[in-house]
Design an enzyme around this catalytic site. Structure first.
Site, short mmCIF file in Angstrom:
data_model
loop_
_atom_site.label_atom_id
_atom_site.label_comp_id
_atom_site.label_asym_id
_atom_site.label_seq_id
_atom_site.Cartn_x
_atom_site.Cartn_y
_atom_site.Cartn_z
N ARG A 70 8.84 71.82 -11.91
CA ARG A 70 9.49 73.12 -12.10
C ARG A 70 9.38 73.93 -10.81
O ARG A 70 8.48 73.74 -10.00
CB ARG A 70 8.84 73.89 -13.25
CG ARG A 70 9.18 73.34 -14.63
CD ARG A 70 8.55 74.17 -15.73
NE ARG A 70 7.11 74.08 -15.71
CZ ARG A 70 6.28 74.96 -15.18
NH1 ARG A 70 6.75 76.08 -14.65
NH2 ARG A 70 4.99 74.77 -15.17
N TYR A 198 15.26 67.81 -12.68
CA TYR A 198 13.92 67.54 -13.19
C TYR A 198 13.56 68.32 -14.46
O TYR A 198 13.71 69.54 -14.52
CB TYR A 198 12.87 67.86 -12.11
CG TYR A 198 11.55 67.24 -12.48
CD1 TYR A 198 11.28 65.92 -12.13
CD2 TYR A 198 10.63 67.91 -13.25
CE1 TYR A 198 10.11 65.30 -12.53
CE2 TYR A 198 9.45 67.31 -13.66
CZ TYR A 198 9.20 66.01 -13.29
OH TYR A 198 8.05 65.40 -13.70
N LYS A 207 11.93 74.43 -21.75
CA LYS A 207 11.34 75.69 -21.32
C LYS A 207 12.36 76.83 -21.29
O LYS A 207 12.05 77.97 -21.65
CB LYS A 207 10.66 75.52 -19.95
CG LYS A 207 9.49 74.53 -19.96
CD LYS A 207 8.44 74.96 -20.92
CE LYS A 207 7.33 74.00 -21.28
NZ LYS A 207 6.72 73.13 -20.31
N HIS A 227 3.85 78.50 -25.62
CA HIS A 227 3.57 77.24 -24.89
C HIS A 227 2.31 76.62 -25.50
O HIS A 227 1.24 76.66 -24.90
CB HIS A 227 3.37 77.58 -23.41
CG HIS A 227 3.36 76.38 -22.49
ND1 HIS A 227 2.70 76.40 -21.28
CD2 HIS A 227 3.93 75.16 -22.59
CE1 HIS A 227 2.87 75.23 -20.68
NE2 HIS A 227 3.60 74.46 -21.45
N SER A 249 0.40 74.41 -17.99
CA SER A 249 0.97 73.10 -17.70
C SER A 249 -0.07 72.16 -17.11
O SER A 249 -0.84 72.55 -16.22
CB SER A 249 2.13 73.26 -16.72
OG SER A 249 3.10 74.14 -17.28
N CYS A 251 -2.76 70.99 -18.43
CA CYS A 251 -4.14 71.40 -18.72
C CYS A 251 -4.63 70.87 -20.07
O CYS A 251 -5.58 71.40 -20.63
CB CYS A 251 -4.29 72.91 -18.63
SG CYS A 251 -4.18 73.51 -16.94
N ASP A 278 3.73 70.69 -26.87
CA ASP A 278 4.09 71.60 -25.77
C ASP A 278 4.58 72.97 -26.23
O ASP A 278 4.31 73.96 -25.57
CB ASP A 278 5.16 70.94 -24.89
CG ASP A 278 5.30 71.60 -23.52
OD1 ASP A 278 4.26 71.82 -22.86
OD2 ASP A 278 6.44 71.90 -23.12
N ARG A 368 6.11 61.71 -15.34
CA ARG A 368 6.17 62.00 -16.79
C ARG A 368 6.76 60.83 -17.56
O ARG A 368 7.48 60.00 -17.02
CB ARG A 368 7.04 63.23 -17.03
CG ARG A 368 6.55 64.50 -16.32
CD ARG A 368 6.02 65.51 -17.27
NE ARG A 368 5.28 66.57 -16.60
CZ ARG A 368 4.63 67.52 -17.26
NH1 ARG A 368 4.63 67.55 -18.57
NH2 ARG A 368 3.95 68.45 -16.61
P1 GTP Z 1 2.38 70.09 -19.77
O1 GTP Z 1 3.16 68.95 -20.37
O2 GTP Z 1 2.58 70.21 -18.28
O3 GTP Z 1 2.62 71.40 -20.45
O4 GTP Z 1 0.83 69.70 -19.84
P2 GTP Z 1 -0.28 69.45 -20.96
O5 GTP Z 1 -1.00 70.72 -21.22
O6 GTP Z 1 0.30 68.73 -22.13
O7 GTP Z 1 -1.30 68.51 -20.17
P3 GTP Z 1 -1.85 67.04 -20.47
O8 GTP Z 1 -2.47 66.91 -21.83
O9 GTP Z 1 -0.78 66.08 -20.13
O10 GTP Z 1 -3.04 66.92 -19.41
C1 GTP Z 1 -2.83 66.93 -18.04
C2 GTP Z 1 -4.02 66.44 -17.28
O11 GTP Z 1 -5.25 66.99 -17.78
C3 GTP Z 1 -4.16 64.94 -17.34
O12 GTP Z 1 -4.45 64.46 -16.05
C4 GTP Z 1 -5.32 64.72 -18.26
O13 GTP Z 1 -6.00 63.53 -17.99
C5 GTP Z 1 -6.19 65.96 -18.04
N1 GTP Z 1 -6.97 66.31 -19.24
C6 GTP Z 1 -6.49 66.49 -20.49
N2 GTP Z 1 -7.48 66.76 -21.37
C7 GTP Z 1 -8.63 66.76 -20.65
C8 GTP Z 1 -10.01 66.99 -21.00
O14 GTP Z 1 -10.38 67.24 -22.15
N3 GTP Z 1 -10.90 66.92 -19.97
C9 GTP Z 1 -10.53 66.65 -18.69
N4 GTP Z 1 -11.46 66.61 -17.75
N5 GTP Z 1 -9.23 66.42 -18.33
C10 GTP Z 1 -8.31 66.49 -19.30
C1 SPV Z 2 5.30 72.06 -18.08
O1 SPV Z 2 5.43 72.15 -16.85
O2 SPV Z 2 4.63 72.89 -18.74
C2 SPV Z 2 5.91 70.92 -18.80
C3 SPV Z 2 6.83 70.05 -18.08
O3 SPV Z 2 5.65 70.77 -19.99
S1 SPV Z 2 8.41 70.79 -17.86
O4 SPV Z 2 9.29 70.28 -18.93
O5 SPV Z 2 8.92 70.36 -16.56
O6 SPV Z 2 8.32 72.21 -17.98
MN MN Z 3 4.47 72.48 -20.83
#
Ligand code: GTP
Ligand code: SPV
Ligand code: MN
Length: 583
Positions: A70, A198, A207, A227, A249, A251, A278, A368
């Site tokens: 983004r 993207y 979003k 979110h 994002s 996290c 999400d 992704r």
């Molecule tokens: P968006 O799709 O961008 O909104 O992200 P999201 O919040 O769904 O993030 P996602 O669960 O894909 O996690 C992103 C990163 O955080 C990855 O590299 C994971 O391995 C890491 N991660 C997720 N949960 C944990 C956790 O409990 N501990 C740690 N240390 N890392 C974590």
């Molecule tokens: C984020 O960035 O929070 C995502 C991926 O979940 S995107 O669809 O690119 O916003």
């Molecule tokens: Mn997101």
């Protein structure tokens, strides 16, 4: 007789006159349509066929190397009054923004096919769902929208019934970052996006619609567009509590939404149900509780870090019928990313060049997967319920290497809104720009609120009214680091230990200690059996650093002041109460 689709047909005609495509295709979402699009993209190299023996129905897309995330600096909210967009958004006057975008769109689809994608965000028969139509010249967008939304004929039928939809116009343009803008016109329920193919820039249902436009509508209509992931936690007693959690994002939303209980919990009978990873739309039901739906039908999840250990459900989900964007591949064309830990090695990196760890990682950090939620082993049948699921707890959280403990509970709703407004997190690769910089990200909505944060906080506070049965509010931090720079908390599946404490709090079964920042568990209030946490780790994860929090709240005061005069008085008073208690 005028058709209910007149407005849609007129808009499609107008767009075609402006963009001058060679052909117009109305998407019906059928298998035949999908197969034809895939064949076309394989032929022109947009999609690369992956190993069909190991990953049937799966494809790789390599984006333009300057188009991998983004772009918050190129994303605008275009309200008539600048103040309505707020200091949290970039703003442009609607007339100026339309002129700028229409100049970019002028003739941009010559020689190309223009796709018209009717879609529904949320179960097709849910009163909480909303429809939109995206017009795009990208077949990659079409196949992604087919996974991420309820797309095609049923959505068009609902649009015809309702005569109301969000208009989204998209073109990949030249993929030139200097000619790239993501514009929102909430007053016109319109989105115009140019110059990026993207994810969040191009899949306009996600979003742009489900957060920026929807948050604007939600404020007018008395609901929330957030979110947040939605997860159901089934206790050994057989009760399922639904929890909504807002993390910025990359996290941890996808991971928490799909977590697999630690062995002991599994044996005891705990189960986890994934509703969404999400986005969450929620509104008060007749009983005063908040009811939530996941407006999406698929996951656009972060690939790096996904492994059989960290997220086995996600790994099982992406075994077939998945579009991978910007991952590496093995010599036999299996998708590969850092942290996959499957014993294989990458041959090509995400740019299609021979993998060399000295040059770049195999997968882009924001690589992704796009996959249907139905393929997730933990997908909840309740995710298709038109009434949504009742929310027992709301969780806020971010990436905080220091200060912020593993978990604490807000005293009440108003304090909880302050806890959300105070969220901070280190930036990630999900957006273009520096990574690892701590910034304030209220409710994980800094990039996504379609209006002024002062008004947004007031809207949140307004849910606390007579008859409301609001969720408890918590804050978590899975990302606290020790002096060696390593994470102190094991995270992933082990996070269920923290959710168990939250459920215990909701049910009035477990203890906590009062501190100025909220209610903290003592280590004995959580089940930590089998974890080898050092004394120093325990002290950091369950401790309260008064001096650090005093500084944090002084910084927060300055940040809240940027939303004056619209920041609600009740929120400032809550801040003052906590600040005073900190001494
Ligand atoms: P968006 O799709 O961008 O909104 O992200 P999201 O919040 O769904 O993030 P996602 O669960 O894909 O996690 C992103 C990163 O955080 C990855 O590299 C994971 O391995 C890491 N991660 C997720 N949960 C944990 C956790 O409990 N501990 C740690 N240390 N890392 C974590
Ligand atoms: C984020 O960035 O929070 C995502 C991926 O979940 S995107 O669809 O690119 O916003
Ligand atoms: Mn997101």
């Amino acid at each position: 007789m005028p058709s209910r689709l007149d407005a849609l047909n007129r808009w499609v005609d107008d767009v075609a006159r402006l963009t001058r495509p060679a052909a117009i295709h109305w998407c019906d979402g059928s298998d035949a349509e999908h197969a034809a699009l895939i064949a076309r993209m394989e032929a022109d190299g947009t999609l690369v066929r992956l190993n069909q023996a190991t990953h049937p129905g799966s494809w790789l897309h390599r984006s333009h190397p300057d188009d991998v995330a983004r772009v918050e600096h190129l994303t605008f909210v275009c309200t008539t009054e600048r103040e309505d967009a707020g200091p949290n958004n970039h703003w442009m006057a609607p007339a100026e923004a339309h002129a700028k975008m229409d100049a970019l769109f002028d003739g941009c689809m010559q020689g190309r096919t223009m796709y018209v994608i009717p879609y529904c965000m949320g179960p097709i028969d849910s009163p909480l769902s909303r429809c939109g139509v995206e017009i795009t010249d990208s077949p990659y967008v079409v196949v992604n929208m087919r996974i991420m939304t309820r797309m095609g004929a049923p959505a068009l039928a609902r649009i015809e019934r309702e005569d109301r939809f969000v208009k989204g116009l998209h073109s990949t343009g030249e993929l030139d970052p200097a000619r790239r803008f993501i514009m929102h016109f909430p007053e016109e329920l319109t989105i115009k996006s140019y110059g990026s193919g993207y994810g969040g820039n191009a899949l306009l249902g996600k979003k742009c619609h489900a957060l920026r436009i929807a948050s604007w509508q939600a404020r007018q209509e008395g609901w929330l567009a957030e979110h947040m992931l939605i997860v159901g936690i089934q206790t050994p007693q057989g009760k399922t509590h639904y929890i909504a959690a807002a993390f910025p994002s990359a996290c941890g939303k996808t991971n928490l939404a799909m977590l697999i209980p630690p062995e002991g919990y599994r044996r005891a009978g705990w189960k986890v149900w994934t509703v969404g990873d999400d986005i969450c739309w929620m509104r008060p039901g007749a009983d005063g509780r908040l009811y939530a739906i996941n407006p999406e039908a698929g996951f656009f999840g972060v690939a790096p870090g996904t492994s059989a250990k960290s997220n086995p459900n996600a790994l099982a989900t992406v075994q077939a019928n998945t579009i991978f964007t910007n991952v590496g591949v093995t010599a036999d064309n299996q998708p590969w990313w850092e942290g996959l830990d499957n014993g294989l090695t990458p041959a090509l990196d995400w740019r299609g060049e021979p993998f060399d760890p000295a040059t770049r990682p195999a997968a882009h950090p924001n690589a992704r997967f796009t996959v249907s939620a139905r393929q997730c082993p933990s997908y909840s049948p309740m995710a298709e319920d038109p009434q949504g699921v009742p929310i027992s707890a709301i969780v806020f959280g971010g990436r905080r290497a220091s200060l912020v403990p593993l978990v604490f509970q807000a005293r009440d709703w108003t304090h909880g809104v302050l806890v959300g407004a105070a969220m901070g997190s280190e930036t990630t690769a999900a957006a273009a720009g520096a990574v690892g910089v701590l910034r304030r990200d209220p409710m994980a909505m800094k990039p996504f609120s379609g209006y002024h944060f002062g008004d947004y906080f007031a809207h949140w506070l307004a849910f606390d009214r007579a008859g409301a049965q609001l969720p408890a509010i918590f804050h978590v931090n899975w990302f606290r680091k020790g002096e060696d720079g390593k994470f102190l908390w094991p995270g992933f599946g082990e996070n269920l230990r923290v959710l168990e404490w939250m459920i215990g709090r909701v049910e009035g079964l477990v203890g906590a200690v009062e501190t100025p920042i909220g209610l903290l568990p003592r280590p004995q209030d959580l089940d930590l059996a089998g974890l080898d946490l050092t004394d120093a780790a325990r002290a950091a994860l369950f401790g309260f650093d008064r001096d650090g929090w005093r500084a944090e709240f002084d910084a927060l005061a300055a940040d809240l002041a940027t939303y004056a005069p619209r920041v609600p008085e009740a929120l400032l008073q809550e801040h003052a109460r906590v600040r005073q208690a900190l001494g």
